[in-house]
Design a protein around this motif. Structure first.
Motif, mmCIF file in Angstrom:
data_model
loop_
_atom_site.group_PDB
_atom_site.id
_atom_site.type_symbol
_atom_site.label_atom_id
_atom_site.label_comp_id
_atom_site.label_asym_id
_atom_site.label_seq_id
_atom_site.Cartn_x
_atom_site.Cartn_y
_atom_site.Cartn_z
ATOM 1 N N GLU A 288 0.773 -1.196 0.099
ATOM 2 C CA GLU A 288 -0.054 -0.023 0.050
ATOM 3 C C GLU A 288 0.863 1.132 0.073
ATOM 4 O O GLU A 288 0.662 2.208 -0.606
ATOM 5 N N SER A 289 1.857 1.209 0.744
ATOM 6 C CA SER A 289 2.784 2.505 0.982
ATOM 7 C C SER A 289 3.593 2.761 -0.339
ATOM 8 O O SER A 289 3.482 3.859 -0.821
ATOM 9 N N CYS A 290 3.789 1.463 -1.186
ATOM 10 C CA CYS A 290 4.421 1.928 -2.775
ATOM 11 C C CYS A 290 3.565 2.423 -3.584
ATOM 12 O O CYS A 290 3.890 3.356 -4.402
ATOM 13 N N ILE A 291 2.135 2.115 -3.328
ATOM 14 C CA ILE A 291 1.088 2.790 -4.214
ATOM 15 C C ILE A 291 0.880 4.238 -3.880
ATOM 16 O O ILE A 291 0.852 5.117 -4.810
ATOM 17 N N LEU A 298 -5.590 3.407 -4.186
ATOM 18 C CA LEU A 298 -5.619 1.986 -4.320
ATOM 19 C C LEU A 298 -6.568 1.443 -5.528
ATOM 20 O O LEU A 298 -6.120 0.694 -6.260
ATOM 21 N N ASP A 299 -7.629 2.181 -5.808
ATOM 22 C CA ASP A 299 -8.598 2.220 -6.809
ATOM 23 C C ASP A 299 -7.933 2.416 -8.174
ATOM 24 O O ASP A 299 -8.439 1.704 -9.080
ATOM 25 N N ALA A 300 -6.734 2.868 -8.398
ATOM 26 C CA ALA A 300 -6.403 3.303 -9.562
ATOM 27 C C ALA A 300 -5.320 2.200 -10.013
ATOM 28 O O ALA A 300 -4.944 2.470 -11.229
ATOM 29 N N VAL A 301 -5.150 1.278 -9.251
ATOM 30 C CA VAL A 301 -4.193 0.189 -9.811
ATOM 31 C C VAL A 301 -5.051 -0.789 -10.527
ATOM 32 O O VAL A 301 -6.012 -1.264 -9.938
ATOM 33 N N ASP A 302 -4.620 -1.043 -11.643
ATOM 34 C CA ASP A 302 -5.414 -2.117 -12.479
ATOM 35 C C ASP A 302 -5.271 -3.611 -12.077
ATOM 36 O O ASP A 302 -5.859 -4.318 -12.605
ATOM 37 N N HIS A 321 -6.317 -12.540 -0.184
ATOM 38 C CA HIS A 321 -7.666 -12.578 -0.500
ATOM 39 C C HIS A 321 -8.659 -11.960 0.068
ATOM 40 O O HIS A 321 -9.908 -11.557 -0.283
ATOM 41 N N ASP A 322 -8.510 -11.974 1.512
ATOM 42 C CA ASP A 322 -9.263 -11.299 2.497
ATOM 43 C C ASP A 322 -9.137 -9.548 2.475
ATOM 44 O O ASP A 322 -10.226 -8.937 3.110
ATOM 45 N N ASP A 323 -8.015 -9.167 1.906
ATOM 46 C CA ASP A 323 -7.822 -8.014 2.014
ATOM 47 C C ASP A 323 -8.666 -6.960 1.136
ATOM 48 O O ASP A 323 -8.204 -7.089 -0.095
ATOM 49 N N LEU A 324 -9.310 -6.022 1.713
ATOM 50 C CA LEU A 324 -10.277 -5.361 0.799
ATOM 51 C C LEU A 324 -9.392 -4.212 -0.269
ATOM 52 O O LEU A 324 -9.888 -3.898 -1.276
ATOM 53 N N ARG A 325 -8.440 -4.072 0.348
ATOM 54 C CA ARG A 325 -7.303 -3.038 -0.489
ATOM 55 C C ARG A 325 -6.983 -3.646 -2.103
ATOM 56 O O ARG A 325 -6.875 -2.864 -2.733
ATOM 57 N N PHE A 326 -6.915 -5.151 -1.938
ATOM 58 C CA PHE A 326 -6.325 -5.639 -3.103
ATOM 59 C C PHE A 326 -7.189 -6.874 -3.633
ATOM 60 O O PHE A 326 -6.861 -7.190 -4.837
ATOM 61 N N ARG A 327 -8.361 -7.023 -3.214
ATOM 62 C CA ARG A 327 -9.119 -7.961 -3.564
ATOM 63 C C ARG A 327 -9.770 -7.738 -4.998
ATOM 64 O O ARG A 327 -10.081 -6.610 -5.342
ATOM 65 N N GLY A 328 -9.576 -8.860 -5.726
ATOM 66 C CA GLY A 328 -10.015 -8.656 -7.108
ATOM 67 C C GLY A 328 -9.066 -8.235 -8.313
ATOM 68 O O GLY A 328 -9.442 -7.935 -9.229
#
Length: 473
Positions: A288-291, A298-302, A321-328
């Motif tokens: 997250e810090s690198c983003i 976070l939403d800008a990461v494709d 898998h459970d982390d809402l920051r990166f899920r999907g």
């Protein structure tokens, strides 16, 4: 002409040839263990799978130097002595690279290659790696960050994206890159690195198992008080257990003659979770810090590409898998063992495909900025100089060099140091600087009144680059 990329890793190393899409490691077509055994009596040195499998017995015999995780030693001045030779770190690293070169003889050998390096590899370590390559008959054509190399490997699959993060969690380091695609070019927006990787987790698991054994025996020995060969065996068995837990909820650590007695310790995911959780949480927070460093939401990461041996850790996959920051938005790489070397080979096949992706400037006393290295400049450029003058009576000229990716970005300090002076008004201070072939920015300064006796030198490898490829995987 053959184009090789080399991933000199903490645990394993490998080479990849771009044209034939052929990988080179050990005789079993797996990556080559980064370990070297030196016979103290004969000066004979060997490595590979044979050395890895026999390292415990060789350590116990005491007539050999058994050196693993060589990559972590590149910055050190360690030495090992045999009958007629003093072995330096580059000498030892060269044994591993020579093995890769020998394995690649079917393709004519590796005369030159692009090497991947961790995000935080120091300039001294880069020079040691370059020297080791020279000793093994390989010319280093360039360096590329490991996480960036992995992104380039997956270029064809993700080039439709705008922003991509590569998360490379291996045995020795965690390397993360946030990159942006602009047409056919790849821009490094931010990078993060940390030494919180598999080796550290193996060590903590080993301490947990040692404590369990001491409690069972009613003993009080610290782990460091048992024979070194026992400690090495314990770490090795814990590494195997960690890998086993990726596929099974429980496993065993079986030790023969651990400090005088054989032991079997049951390990489960539940028992190991408190040990692994802090590593996984730190790793995900670092992503997250690198983003954020790239001034992105976070939403800008494709897309997030996940590679590295530690990415197989069961708890990492569960928490990711459970982390809402990166899920999907993440993909687990299909061929993580060779991705980095493959990406480095692609760089080698596109000579001149990268340039500096930011500018470096000198902060002046009136608040203005003198640009020293411009975005678009190539590494290995000629040395340049600038003359300055003190604006006050001082015994030192304070030098601050910043870096910024564009004119709108916040300035970040790249280097800060002082050059000794005589202390008179308008005293001349000269700075010499260059963007080196090791992808570092080197600067030295001295006062004309004090000559070279007071010269100060500084160097940084924390630079961002821009890559342009014309396709091809």
């Amino acid at each position: 002409m053959n184009h090789f990329g080399i991933d000199f890793g903490t645990t394993n190393s490998g080479a990849f040839e771009f044209n034939t899409k052929q990988s080179y490691g050990d005789k079993e077509a797996r990556p080559l263990p980064s370990i070297v055994v030196i016979d103290k009596a004969t000066d004979n040195a060997f490595g590979g799978r044979e050395a890895w499998q026999g390292r415990l017995a060789l350590t116990e015999m005491g007539n050999c130097h058994v050196i693993s995780s060589i990559k972590t030693l590149l910055e050190s001045d360690r030495e090992w002595f045999s009958a007629k030779k003093r072995w330096t770190v580059p000498d030892v690293a060269a044994v591993v690279l020579a093995q890769l070169n020998e394995r690649a003889q079917t393709a004519g050998g590796i005369s030159e290659a692009t090497f991947s390096i961790p995000v935080g590899m120091s300039p001294k370590a880069r020079r040691a790696l370059r020297e080791a390559a020279r000793m093994s008959g390989i010319k280093v054509k360039g360096f590329v960050k490991e996480s960036t190399a992995a992104l380039i490997r997956h270029w064809e699959k993700v080039k439709y994206c705008r922003h991509v993060v590569v998360f490379d969690w291996g045995g020795g380091t965690l390397d993360i890159s946030t990159l942006e695609f602009r047409g056919q070019s790849i821009h490094e927006l931010a990078t993060r690195g940390a030494p919180i990787a598999g080796d550290w987790l193996d060590q903590d698991l080993a301490r947990f198992v040692h404590t369990s054994i001491m409690k069972r025996r009613g003993g009080s020995k610290a782990m460091e008080q048992v024979p070194e060969s026992n400690q090495d065996d314990l770490r090795y068995r814990c590494e195997l257990a960690k890998c086993s837990l990726a596929d099974s909820p429980e496993t065993q650590v079986s030790l023969f003659n651990y400090d005088g007695e054989s032991e079997t310790v049951e390990l489960t995911r539940a028992l190991c979770e408190p040990i692994a959780e802090s590593y996984v949480r730190t790793a995900l927070d670092l992503m997250e810090s690198c983003i954020v460093d790239a001034r992105l939401s976070l939403d800008a990461v494709d897309e997030i590409i996940i590679i590295g041996g530690c990415s197989r850790l069961w708890l990492f996959r569960e928490m990711l898998h459970d982390d809402l920051r990166f899920r999907g938005r993440y993909t687990l790489a299909e061929d993580p063992e060779w991705d980095v070397a493959h990406g480095a080979a692609m760089i080698e096949a596109h000579p001149g495909c990268f340039v500096l992706g930011e500018s470096l400037g000198l902060q002046l006393s009136d608040g203005s900025r003198l640009e020293l290295a411009s975005s678009g400049e190539r590494s290995g450029s000629a040395k340049k100089s600038v003359s300055l003058a003190l604006v006050e009576d001082s015994k030192a000229a304070n030098i601050i060099i910043d870096r910024r990716i564009d004119e709108y970005a916040e300035r970040q300090t790249a280097l800060q140091f002082s050059v000794p002076t005589q202390g008179f008004d308008l005293e001349d201070v000269r700075l010499d600087y260059s963007l080196t072939e090791d992808l570092t920015f080197h600067v030295s300064g001295c006062s004309a009144a004090r000559n070279n006796a007071s010269r100060v030198e500084r160097e940084t490898g924390e630079l961002r680059f821009r890559y342009s490829l014309d396709g091809g995987s």
